[in-house]
Scaffold this motif. Structure first.
Motif, mmCIF file in Angstrom:
data_model
loop_
_atom_site.group_PDB
_atom_site.id
_atom_site.type_symbol
_atom_site.label_atom_id
_atom_site.label_comp_id
_atom_site.label_asym_id
_atom_site.label_seq_id
_atom_site.Cartn_x
_atom_site.Cartn_y
_atom_site.Cartn_z
ATOM 1 N N ILE A 1 -10.369 14.637 -14.093
ATOM 2 C CA ILE A 1 -10.314 14.363 -12.490
ATOM 3 C C ILE A 1 -10.297 12.888 -12.251
ATOM 4 O O ILE A 1 -9.499 12.379 -11.308
ATOM 5 C CB ILE A 1 -11.453 15.163 -11.972
ATOM 6 N N PHE A 2 -11.273 12.101 -12.914
ATOM 7 C CA PHE A 2 -11.187 11.016 -12.616
ATOM 8 C C PHE A 2 -10.081 9.887 -13.094
ATOM 9 O O PHE A 2 -9.571 9.201 -12.407
ATOM 10 C CB PHE A 2 -12.473 9.995 -13.424
ATOM 11 N N ALA A 3 -9.571 10.422 -14.314
ATOM 12 C CA ALA A 3 -8.336 9.989 -14.559
ATOM 13 C C ALA A 3 -7.031 10.046 -13.614
ATOM 14 O O ALA A 3 -6.305 9.160 -13.283
ATOM 15 C CB ALA A 3 -7.801 10.461 -16.103
ATOM 16 N N THR A 4 -7.072 11.190 -13.182
ATOM 17 C CA THR A 4 -5.915 11.550 -12.291
ATOM 18 C C THR A 4 -6.223 10.754 -10.824
ATOM 19 O O THR A 4 -5.319 10.399 -10.315
ATOM 20 C CB THR A 4 -6.109 13.260 -12.006
ATOM 21 N N LEU A 5 -7.490 10.829 -10.356
ATOM 22 C CA LEU A 5 -7.718 9.779 -9.151
ATOM 23 C C LEU A 5 -7.434 8.557 -9.421
ATOM 24 O O LEU A 5 -6.898 7.723 -8.612
ATOM 25 C CB LEU A 5 -9.199 10.259 -8.997
ATOM 26 N N GLY A 6 -7.840 7.890 -10.661
ATOM 27 C CA GLY A 6 -7.365 6.376 -11.038
ATOM 28 C C GLY A 6 -5.891 6.292 -10.996
ATOM 29 O O GLY A 6 -5.170 5.415 -10.439
ATOM 30 N N CYS B 1 -3.963 3.774 -8.445
ATOM 31 C CA CYS B 1 -3.332 2.822 -8.867
ATOM 32 C C CYS B 1 -1.719 3.047 -8.693
ATOM 33 O O CYS B 1 -0.904 1.827 -8.032
ATOM 34 C CB CYS B 1 -3.059 2.732 -10.191
ATOM 35 N N SER B 2 -1.113 4.273 -8.419
ATOM 36 C CA SER B 2 0.121 4.321 -7.939
ATOM 37 C C SER B 2 0.127 4.217 -6.601
ATOM 38 O O SER B 2 1.260 3.534 -6.030
ATOM 39 C CB SER B 2 0.751 5.903 -8.425
ATOM 40 N N GLY B 3 -0.555 4.636 -5.823
ATOM 41 C CA GLY B 3 -0.572 4.236 -4.314
ATOM 42 C C GLY B 3 -0.570 2.721 -4.047
ATOM 43 O O GLY B 3 0.439 2.392 -3.047
ATOM 44 N N ALA C 1 0.284 0.322 -5.999
ATOM 45 C CA ALA C 1 1.615 -0.459 -6.582
ATOM 46 C C ALA C 1 2.771 0.032 -5.633
ATOM 47 O O ALA C 1 3.531 -1.027 -5.167
ATOM 48 C CB ALA C 1 1.870 0.302 -7.818
ATOM 49 N N SER C 2 2.699 1.096 -5.054
ATOM 50 C CA SER C 2 3.818 1.236 -3.974
ATOM 51 C C SER C 2 3.639 0.657 -2.820
ATOM 52 O O SER C 2 4.686 -0.096 -2.226
ATOM 53 C CB SER C 2 3.790 3.008 -3.699
ATOM 54 N N VAL C 3 2.499 0.552 -2.169
ATOM 55 C CA VAL C 3 2.349 -0.565 -1.234
ATOM 56 C C VAL C 3 2.600 -1.754 -1.316
ATOM 57 O O VAL C 3 3.568 -2.628 -0.640
ATOM 58 C CB VAL C 3 1.117 -0.289 -0.389
ATOM 59 N N TYR C 4 2.005 -2.327 -2.538
ATOM 60 C CA TYR C 4 2.270 -3.818 -2.874
ATOM 61 C C TYR C 4 3.856 -4.007 -3.118
ATOM 62 O O TYR C 4 4.234 -5.258 -2.768
ATOM 63 C CB TYR C 4 1.629 -4.189 -4.107
ATOM 64 N N THR C 5 4.564 -3.082 -3.878
ATOM 65 C CA THR C 5 5.942 -3.379 -4.157
ATOM 66 C C THR C 5 6.638 -3.119 -2.695
ATOM 67 O O THR C 5 7.614 -4.128 -2.302
ATOM 68 C CB THR C 5 6.529 -2.185 -4.977
ATOM 69 N N GLU C 6 6.347 -2.399 -1.925
ATOM 70 C CA GLU C 6 6.977 -2.466 -0.626
ATOM 71 C C GLU C 6 6.756 -3.689 0.378
ATOM 72 O O GLU C 6 7.816 -4.188 0.758
ATOM 73 C CB GLU C 6 6.433 -1.281 0.255
ATOM 74 N N LYS C 7 5.717 -4.182 0.218
ATOM 75 C CA LYS C 7 5.324 -5.597 0.662
ATOM 76 C C LYS C 7 6.282 -6.681 0.071
ATOM 77 O O LYS C 7 6.667 -7.512 0.946
ATOM 78 C CB LYS C 7 3.729 -5.757 0.802
ATOM 79 N N VAL C 8 6.371 -6.625 -1.272
ATOM 80 C CA VAL C 8 6.796 -7.843 -1.727
ATOM 81 C C VAL C 8 8.568 -7.565 -1.491
ATOM 82 O O VAL C 8 9.282 -8.824 -1.148
ATOM 83 C CB VAL C 8 6.994 -7.617 -3.453
ATOM 84 N N ILE C 9 9.080 -6.519 -1.380
ATOM 85 C CA ILE C 9 10.356 -6.275 -1.049
ATOM 86 C C ILE C 9 10.928 -6.503 0.357
ATOM 87 O O ILE C 9 11.783 -7.020 0.362
ATOM 88 C CB ILE C 9 10.862 -4.736 -1.447
ATOM 89 N N LYS C 10 9.823 -6.248 1.278
ATOM 90 C CA LYS C 10 10.143 -6.249 2.521
ATOM 91 C C LYS C 10 9.810 -7.791 3.312
ATOM 92 O O LYS C 10 9.892 -7.917 4.424
ATOM 93 C CB LYS C 10 9.829 -5.050 3.482
ATOM 94 N N ALA C 11 8.893 -8.551 2.402
ATOM 95 C CA ALA C 11 8.516 -9.715 2.825
ATOM 96 C C ALA C 11 9.648 -10.521 3.094
ATOM 97 O O ALA C 11 10.506 -10.867 2.526
ATOM 98 C CB ALA C 11 7.645 -10.203 2.066
ATOM 99 N N LYS C 12 9.468 -11.295 4.560
ATOM 100 C CA LYS C 12 10.283 -12.289 5.050
ATOM 101 C C LYS C 12 9.637 -13.748 4.765
ATOM 102 O O LYS C 12 8.538 -13.932 4.995
ATOM 103 C CB LYS C 12 10.574 -12.179 6.531
ATOM 104 N N LEU D 1 7.525 7.778 2.438
ATOM 105 C CA LEU D 1 8.625 8.518 2.303
ATOM 106 C C LEU D 1 9.127 8.706 0.932
ATOM 107 O O LEU D 1 9.634 9.728 0.445
ATOM 108 C CB LEU D 1 9.994 7.974 3.194
ATOM 109 N N LYS D 2 8.926 7.786 0.142
ATOM 110 C CA LYS D 2 9.203 7.864 -1.358
ATOM 111 C C LYS D 2 8.369 8.874 -1.927
ATOM 112 O O LYS D 2 8.659 9.736 -2.872
ATOM 113 C CB LYS D 2 9.059 6.532 -2.011
ATOM 114 N N GLY D 3 7.085 9.007 -1.369
ATOM 115 C CA GLY D 3 5.959 9.876 -1.886
ATOM 116 C C GLY D 3 6.638 11.251 -1.724
ATOM 117 O O GLY D 3 6.633 12.242 -2.415
ATOM 118 N N TYR D 4 7.079 11.684 -0.324
ATOM 119 C CA TYR D 4 7.502 12.806 -0.144
ATOM 120 C C TYR D 4 8.780 13.059 -0.694
ATOM 121 O O TYR D 4 9.095 14.344 -0.981
ATOM 122 C CB TYR D 4 7.799 12.674 1.628
#
Length: 158
Positions: A2-7, A11-13, A15-26, A106-109
């Motif tokens: 369970i702790f591995a799944t939560l970790g 981490c996935s969440g 990474a997704s938010v950071y990647t979105e920030k980097v891609i969309k940053a002006k 939306l990527k998660g969905y």
């Protein structure tokens, strides 16, 4: 487990938010000079692919060099393998486009929907038996997409 799944989920969440920030940053206008330019999404994808090719090339040299020398680099690389590479490449471009023009939620969905669709197609084509928990998960995905995309939901339901 369970702790591995939560970790992994955390981490996935992140990474997704950071990647979105980097891609969309002006970049601010004052940081750009006449020699610097904004690179497009395709150029960034090529850069990432070249880095991954270098890393995997080093791995192949250190781990599988004797097999590559003996049998060749493309030994048993058949049509199914080429299809797998093609699908992976197209999938990467689609994910990059989704992150560029949509958002990480939306990527998660989309990922959840693809898992649901894969299960249903597997049930139809391969006679896979799905249990009650799988169908509860399908209901959860449908409800979450509805709740995320609904506008003025409190007005409609109350």
């Amino acid at each position: 487990g369970i702790f591995a799944t939560l970790g992994i989920s955390a981490c996935s969440g992140l990474a997704s938010v950071y990647t979105e920030k980097v891609i969309k940053a002006k970049r601010p206008e004052k940081q750009q000079t006449s020699t610097s330019q904004q690179y497009g999404l395709a150029y960034t994808q090529v850069q990432l692919a070249l880095v991954s090719l270098c890393i995997m090339g080093v791995y192949c040299v250190f781990i599988e060099l004797d097999v590559i020398i003996e049998k060749g680099f493309f030994y048993e690389f058949n049509g199914a393998a080429m299809l797998s590479v093609f699908v992976g490449a197209i999938g990467g471009l689609i994910v990059a486009g989704v992150l560029k023009y949509a958002d990480a939620i939306l990527k998660g969905y989309a990922t959840a929907f693809s898992i649901v669709l894969t299960g249903i197609v597997s049930m139809i084509l391969f006679d896979t038996h799905l249990n009650v928990l799988y169908f509860l998960g399908i209901g959860n995905v449908i409800c979450s997409v509805f709740l995320y995309s609904a506008k003025d939901l409190d007005r409609l339901l109350c």
